[in-house]
Design an enzyme around this catalytic site. Sequence first.
Site, short mmCIF file in Angstrom:
data_model
loop_
_atom_site.label_atom_id
_atom_site.label_comp_id
_atom_site.label_asym_id
_atom_site.label_seq_id
_atom_site.Cartn_x
_atom_site.Cartn_y
_atom_site.Cartn_z
N VAL A 103 -15.41 28.37 14.93
CA VAL A 103 -15.07 29.79 14.78
C VAL A 103 -14.91 30.07 13.29
O VAL A 103 -14.34 29.26 12.55
CB VAL A 103 -13.77 30.14 15.52
CG1 VAL A 103 -13.46 31.63 15.40
CG2 VAL A 103 -13.86 29.73 16.99
N CYS A 104 -15.46 31.19 12.85
CA CYS A 104 -15.27 31.65 11.49
C CYS A 104 -15.80 30.60 10.50
O CYS A 104 -16.90 30.09 10.66
CB CYS A 104 -13.79 31.97 11.28
SG CYS A 104 -13.39 32.95 9.83
N THR A 105 -15.01 30.25 9.49
CA THR A 105 -15.48 29.30 8.48
C THR A 105 -15.50 27.86 9.00
O THR A 105 -15.89 26.95 8.26
CB THR A 105 -14.60 29.36 7.22
OG1 THR A 105 -13.27 28.93 7.54
CG2 THR A 105 -14.55 30.77 6.66
#
Length: 206
Positions: A103-105
């Site tokens: 998720v995300c970075t």
Amino acid sequence: MGLPEMDIAFVLYPNMTALDLVGPYEVLASIPGIRSHFVAETRDAVSADRGLTMVPTTTFAEMDRADVVVVPGSGHWKEALEQQPMIDWLRKVHPTTKYTTSVCTGSTLLAAAGLVDVATTHWAVRDLLASQGVEVSTDRVVESGKVITAAGVSAGIDMALRLVAMEFTDAGAKTVQLAIEYFPEPPFTQDEIGPEIAEGLKALLG
């Protein structure tokens, strides 16, 4: 016929973003047969980037396989890339998984471990992900083989719902979506937010 049992490893590390992990956890842990494990370098409590404290249930040394791995991102993504024991563990456990997700970075951590060729990430770190040799997508969720990546923060909920639909049933995913009342109606559209706020935030985050 019962639902399959699955061991899901939710990765904890200092300054991770809590919603990156808690969103997918809320979705996936709703499914019968899911065994949730919170894995970190040690069993010491881990503080997220806004101060929320979480306690691991196992360590990288103790857990050598998982059906699913969920890797959250961080508001301190450059520091996260220095978490070598975690990156080494991701590389080690990946061959055992049915799905490795981020998720995300968190996708930059998968890239550091050499596990992803095509991925999405938080909009502010697309250049970083590209510099790691990854083909960057702007889609909210991207499937690339058994690797599934989600864009920024709240997109982890979308990723987890898609995973439930893929591994179990559409009806199951719809049931969870209804249970958590996930029908986003944000107060502002992306067009209303505008480039000035985006550039200011990117400078602040960077």
